[in-house]
Design a protein around this motif. Structure first.
Motif, PDB file in Angstrom:
ATOM      1  N   ARG A 129       0.847  -1.190   0.000  1.00 32.67           N
ATOM      2  CA  ARG A 129       0.000   0.000   0.000  1.00 32.67           C
ATOM      3  C   ARG A 129       0.879   1.235   0.000  1.00 32.67           C
ATOM      4  NH1 ARG A 129      -2.031   2.057   4.810  1.00 32.67           N
ATOM      5  NH2 ARG A 129      -2.120  -0.045   5.651  1.00 32.67           N
ATOM      6  N   LYS A 130       0.477   2.262  -0.737  1.00 34.48           N
ATOM      7  CA  LYS A 130       1.199   3.533  -0.773  1.00 34.48           C
ATOM      8  C   LYS A 130       0.396   4.556   0.010  1.00 34.48           C
ATOM      9  CE  LYS A 130       4.473   4.218  -2.641  1.00 34.48           C
ATOM     10  NZ  LYS A 130       5.880   4.020  -2.218  1.00 34.48           N
ATOM     11  N   ALA A 131       0.836   4.817   1.217  1.00 36.30           N
ATOM     12  CA  ALA A 131       0.113   5.767   2.063  1.00 36.30           C
ATOM     13  C   ALA A 131       0.598   7.194   1.860  1.00 36.30           C
ATOM     14  CB  ALA A 131       0.269   5.379   3.536  1.00 36.30           C
ATOM     15  N   ASN A 132       1.855   7.343   1.438  1.00 36.66           N
ATOM     16  CA  ASN A 132       2.426   8.681   1.281  1.00 36.66           C
ATOM     17  C   ASN A 132       2.284   9.134  -0.168  1.00 36.66           C
ATOM     18  OD1 ASN A 132       3.239   8.464   3.938  1.00 36.66           O
ATOM     19  ND2 ASN A 132       5.248   7.653   3.412  1.00 36.66           N
ATOM     20  N   ARG A 133       1.143   9.711  -0.506  1.00 33.67           N
ATOM     21  CA  ARG A 133       0.891  10.198  -1.850  1.00 33.67           C
ATOM     22  C   ARG A 133       0.581  11.692  -1.807  1.00 33.67           C
ATOM     23  NH1 ARG A 133       0.188   6.492  -5.658  1.00 33.67           N
ATOM     24  NH2 ARG A 133       1.380   8.059  -6.782  1.00 33.67           N
ATOM     25  N   THR A 134       0.978  12.398  -2.851  1.00 30.95           N
ATOM     26  CA  THR A 134       0.747  13.840  -2.894  1.00 30.95           C
ATOM     27  C   THR A 134      -0.733  14.156  -3.000  1.00 30.95           C
ATOM     28  OG1 THR A 134       2.896  14.175  -3.961  1.00 30.95           O
ATOM     29  CG2 THR A 134       1.301  15.970  -4.116  1.00 30.95           C
ATOM     30  N   SER A 135      -1.422  13.491  -3.906  1.00 28.60           N
ATOM     31  CA  SER A 135      -2.830  13.777  -4.176  1.00 28.60           C
ATOM     32  C   SER A 135      -3.742  12.694  -3.606  1.00 28.60           C
ATOM     33  CB  SER A 135      -3.055  13.879  -5.696  1.00 28.60           C
ATOM     34  OG  SER A 135      -4.430  13.929  -6.011  1.00 28.60           O
ATOM     35  N   ALA A 136      -4.906  13.107  -3.139  1.00 30.95           N
ATOM     36  CA  ALA A 136      -5.900  12.146  -2.648  1.00 30.95           C
ATOM     37  C   ALA A 136      -6.417  11.252  -3.761  1.00 30.95           C
ATOM     38  CB  ALA A 136      -7.059  12.886  -1.988  1.00 30.95           C
TER      39      ALA A 136
END
Length: 276
Positions: free
Chosen positions: A60-67
């Motif tokens: 899972r990628k929790a650290n993303r710039t955009s929602a």
């Protein structure tokens, strides 16, 4: 020389003990076909070149710039696919963990818990990761110096877990760029832990107005060569058969077709460095 915990990790692989180790794979689990394709390609190359190999992909990628950015296919599904890929190719696997209550469950499926750079000071996360007894790879925060990572090490060691890796991934430069200070490699090695150079995330261009992180993948070779010359113990490279269509970090991943040539060159460089 690899520490004992890494020798145990690579016990079923044949490799050159003087080589660097490699952590590589697609940024995030997209589907089973992608994991199998990348693991098959990279493991074959590493076996031929004598490189001990750890397969990497984030469940899972929790650290993303955009929602609106892709975060994953579901934790259970992705973790099962990571475990399946590792067993199929006889590889240890690693993935990010983002919160203390994730670590115990993730540890059932993966061999190394990776702490994202932005979270490297989160005490509860570091302690929970240490408590699993698994190897813990902590990425140095873009806002920290190499020597300051000794405090992350101390937190994990307080759990009785000494199986620790540190990863350099660049330092914030302004708002939309990173630079690599190669002094951090020997500085972090002074803590008597293996140190890895993240050759792809260190080339990110964060905080773009589009909401999608940019990158400079044409410089991956440069970053990797400099890291080997500086004495890094391992390299971290995210790779994908079609970065332009990748669901995460496509702008800074290495095209899968280019990894063999790069690794061949890096092995030659490593031999030269070791002989000095």
């Amino acid at each position: 020389m690899l520490p004992e915990f890494l020798k145990e990790l690579f016990a079923n692989q044949q490799y050159d003990e003087n080589n660097f180790f490699l952590i590589a794979g697609p940024c995030v689990v997209e589907d089973e076909d992608l994991l199998m394709e990348v693991a098959d390609k990279v493991s074959g190359i590493c076996k031929r070149l004598g490189i001990p190999y750890i397969f990497k992909s984030s469940y899972r990628k929790a650290n993303r710039t955009s929602a609106n950015s892709f975060t994953g296919i579901g934790d259970d599904n992705a973790l099962h696919l990571l475990q399946k890929t590792g067993k199929h190719f006889g590889l240890p696997v690693t993935s990010d963990v983002h919160a203390h209550d994730e670590t115990a469950e993730a540890a059932k499926y993966i061999d190394i818990l990776q702490i994202p750079a932005f979270l490297c000071r989160q005490t509860d996360l570091l302690l929970a990761a240490g408590d699993t007894g698994k190897i813990v790879n902590v990425k140095k925060g873009q806002f920290l110096s190499g020597p300051s990572m000794k405090f992350a090490i101390e937190k994990i060691k307080s759990t009785g877990n000494n199986k620790i890796i540190l990863t350099e991934r660049g330092t914030t430069f302004g708002y939309q760029d990173l630079v690599v200070d190669y002094r951090n490699i020997p500085w972090m090695q002074e803590q008597n832990v293996p140190v890895v150079m993240d050759c792809t995330h260190s080339l990110q261009q964060p905080n773009q107005t589009s909401g999608v992180t940019g990158g400079n993948p044409q410089l991956i070779s440069t970053i990797a060569k400099a890291a080997i010359a500086t004495g890094a113990d391992g390299l971290f490279i995210e790779t994908h058969p079609n970065p332009a269509k990748a669901k995460s970090d496509g702008a800074n991943m290495l095209h899968l077709s280019l990894i063999e040539d790069l690794l061949e060159k890096l092995v030659k460089l490593r031999k030269a460095v070791v002989s000095l």
